[in-house]
Write a protein that holds these residues in place. Structure first.
Motif, short mmCIF file in Angstrom:
data_model
loop_
_atom_site.label_atom_id
_atom_site.label_comp_id
_atom_site.label_asym_id
_atom_site.label_seq_id
_atom_site.Cartn_x
_atom_site.Cartn_y
_atom_site.Cartn_z
N LEU A 107 0.83 -1.20 0.00
CA LEU A 107 0.00 0.00 0.00
C LEU A 107 0.87 1.26 0.00
N ARG A 108 1.93 1.24 0.79
CA ARG A 108 2.83 2.40 0.81
C ARG A 108 3.51 2.60 -0.55
N LEU A 109 3.87 1.50 -1.20
CA LEU A 109 4.46 1.61 -2.54
C LEU A 109 3.46 2.26 -3.51
N LEU A 110 2.21 1.82 -3.44
CA LEU A 110 1.20 2.38 -4.32
C LEU A 110 0.98 3.86 -4.04
N LEU A 111 0.96 4.23 -2.78
CA LEU A 111 0.79 5.64 -2.43
C LEU A 111 1.94 6.49 -2.95
N SER A 112 3.14 5.94 -2.90
CA SER A 112 4.29 6.69 -3.42
C SER A 112 4.24 6.83 -4.93
N LEU A 113 3.67 5.84 -5.60
CA LEU A 113 3.53 5.90 -7.05
C LEU A 113 2.43 6.87 -7.47
N GLY A 114 1.32 6.85 -6.72
CA GLY A 114 0.11 7.50 -7.20
C GLY A 114 -0.04 8.97 -6.91
N GLY A 115 0.47 9.44 -5.78
CA GLY A 115 0.27 10.84 -5.44
C GLY A 115 -1.20 11.22 -5.29
N PHE A 116 -1.98 10.34 -4.67
CA PHE A 116 -3.42 10.55 -4.56
C PHE A 116 -3.73 11.70 -3.60
N LYS A 117 -4.78 12.42 -3.90
CA LYS A 117 -5.20 13.53 -3.04
C LYS A 117 -6.23 13.10 -2.01
N THR A 118 -6.98 12.05 -2.31
CA THR A 118 -8.05 11.60 -1.42
C THR A 118 -7.98 10.10 -1.23
N LEU A 119 -8.01 9.65 0.02
CA LEU A 119 -8.05 8.23 0.36
C LEU A 119 -9.41 7.92 0.97
N VAL A 120 -10.01 6.84 0.51
CA VAL A 120 -11.30 6.42 1.04
C VAL A 120 -11.20 4.96 1.47
N ALA A 121 -11.55 4.69 2.73
CA ALA A 121 -11.56 3.33 3.25
C ALA A 121 -12.96 2.76 3.12
N VAL A 122 -13.08 1.62 2.45
CA VAL A 122 -14.37 0.97 2.28
C VAL A 122 -14.53 -0.06 3.38
N GLY A 123 -15.30 0.28 4.40
CA GLY A 123 -15.51 -0.62 5.53
C GLY A 123 -14.60 -0.30 6.71
N ARG A 124 -15.05 -0.74 7.87
CA ARG A 124 -14.35 -0.41 9.12
C ARG A 124 -12.95 -1.02 9.17
N LYS A 125 -12.80 -2.25 8.70
CA LYS A 125 -11.50 -2.91 8.79
C LYS A 125 -10.45 -2.19 7.94
N SER A 126 -10.85 -1.73 6.78
CA SER A 126 -9.92 -0.98 5.94
C SER A 126 -9.58 0.34 6.61
N ALA A 127 -10.57 0.98 7.23
CA ALA A 127 -10.34 2.25 7.92
C ALA A 127 -9.32 2.07 9.05
N ILE A 128 -9.42 0.97 9.77
CA ILE A 128 -8.48 0.70 10.86
C ILE A 128 -7.07 0.53 10.32
N GLN A 129 -6.94 -0.18 9.21
CA GLN A 129 -5.63 -0.38 8.60
C GLN A 129 -5.00 0.94 8.16
N LEU A 130 -5.77 1.78 7.52
CA LEU A 130 -5.23 3.05 7.05
C LEU A 130 -4.88 3.96 8.22
N ALA A 131 -5.72 3.96 9.25
CA ALA A 131 -5.43 4.78 10.44
C ALA A 131 -4.17 4.29 11.13
N GLY A 132 -3.97 2.96 11.15
CA GLY A 132 -2.78 2.40 11.77
C GLY A 132 -1.50 2.77 11.06
N LEU A 133 -1.63 3.12 9.79
CA LEU A 133 -0.47 3.56 9.01
C LEU A 133 -0.30 5.08 9.06
N GLY A 134 -1.15 5.71 9.86
CA GLY A 134 -1.06 7.17 9.99
C GLY A 134 -1.60 7.90 8.78
N LEU A 135 -2.50 7.26 8.03
CA LEU A 135 -3.04 7.86 6.82
C LEU A 135 -4.42 8.44 7.09
#
Length: 224
Positions: free
Chosen positions: A169-197
């Motif tokens: 996921l970090r590799l993809l973020l470095s490639l993409g330069g996305f402006k908006t991240l959206v977590a689909v579902g609670r489990k994904s939200a927890i993962q992204l929050a745990g990465l400080g995103l």
């Protein structure tokens, strides 16, 4: 580069996890070229979006009805084969090269279809969102399955497996330069929050959540 990213994805191996880009499904793939076709299709998908997409939409894991055979997260093989055109969803919305099926037609003549994938793609099209402005992904980007049920089954990835997906996921973020991240579902939200995103959270469309998902995603996309 997307090529190196896809190669990294293809190298992963773990018990009870199917890697669509690195492994052949011996019971259900059409022929030996399945992993190669899926790598090509994911690469085409990413090449048309990296550097242009503003939004990264992250669900939990690949399922057997979706990326297992298409090679694209939250995208069914039936969509790629033109089977959802009656819903105004076309293969060219995913990538412009001619798609190939990798599943055996004997199992599903029209290819597998995934309800979540249909809802996500249908929403993008209904809102007039350019499909190339969005990258669909998974916190665990491979297909976890139940050993006792076989490859045509799904299961929730373990915490250890989710950690395996963090580096990708970090590799993809470095490639993409996305402006908006959206977590689909609670489990994904927890993962992204745990990465400080910093990510918006929306209801997963499965299990009766389609209406809420559409409502929440519509608000996010219209606000961009």
């Amino acid at each position: 580069m997307p090529e190196a990213f896809v190669a990294t994805l293809a190298a992963y191996r773990r018990c009870a996890v199917f890697n669509p880009w690195g492994e052949r499904d011996p019971q259900n793939d059409r022929d030996l070229d399945g992993p190669l076709v899926r790598r090509r299709q994911l690469l085409a998908y990413l090449q048309e979006r990296i550097g242009a997409a503003r939004i990264l939409l992250v669900a939990e894991a690949i399922g057997y009805q979706g990326g297992h055979f298409s090679g694209i997260p939250m995208t069914s093989e039936r969509l790629l084969l033109g089977g959802l055109q009656h819903k105004d969803i076309f293969p060219a919305d995913v990538f412009r090269r001619a798609p190939q099926r990798t599943s055996s037609p004997k199992i599903k003549p029209e290819g597998f279809t995934e309800p979540t994938a249909t809802i996500v793609w249908g929403l993008l099209k209904s809102l007039g969102i350019d499909p190339r402005s969005v990258v669909l992904w998974n916190a665990f980007p491979w297909h976890p399955y139940q050993l006792q049920k076989g490859l045509l089954s799904n299961r929730t990835p373990s915490d250890e497996e989710l950690v395996d997906g963090h580096g990708v996921l970090r590799l993809l973020l470095s490639l993409g330069g996305f402006k908006t991240l959206v977590a689909v579902g609670r489990k994904s939200a927890i993962q992204l929050a745990g990465l400080g995103l910093d990510a918006a959270e929306v209801r997963h469309p499965a299990n009766g959540g389609a209406g809420k998902f559409r409502e929440q995603m519509s608000g996010i996309l219209r606000g961009l």
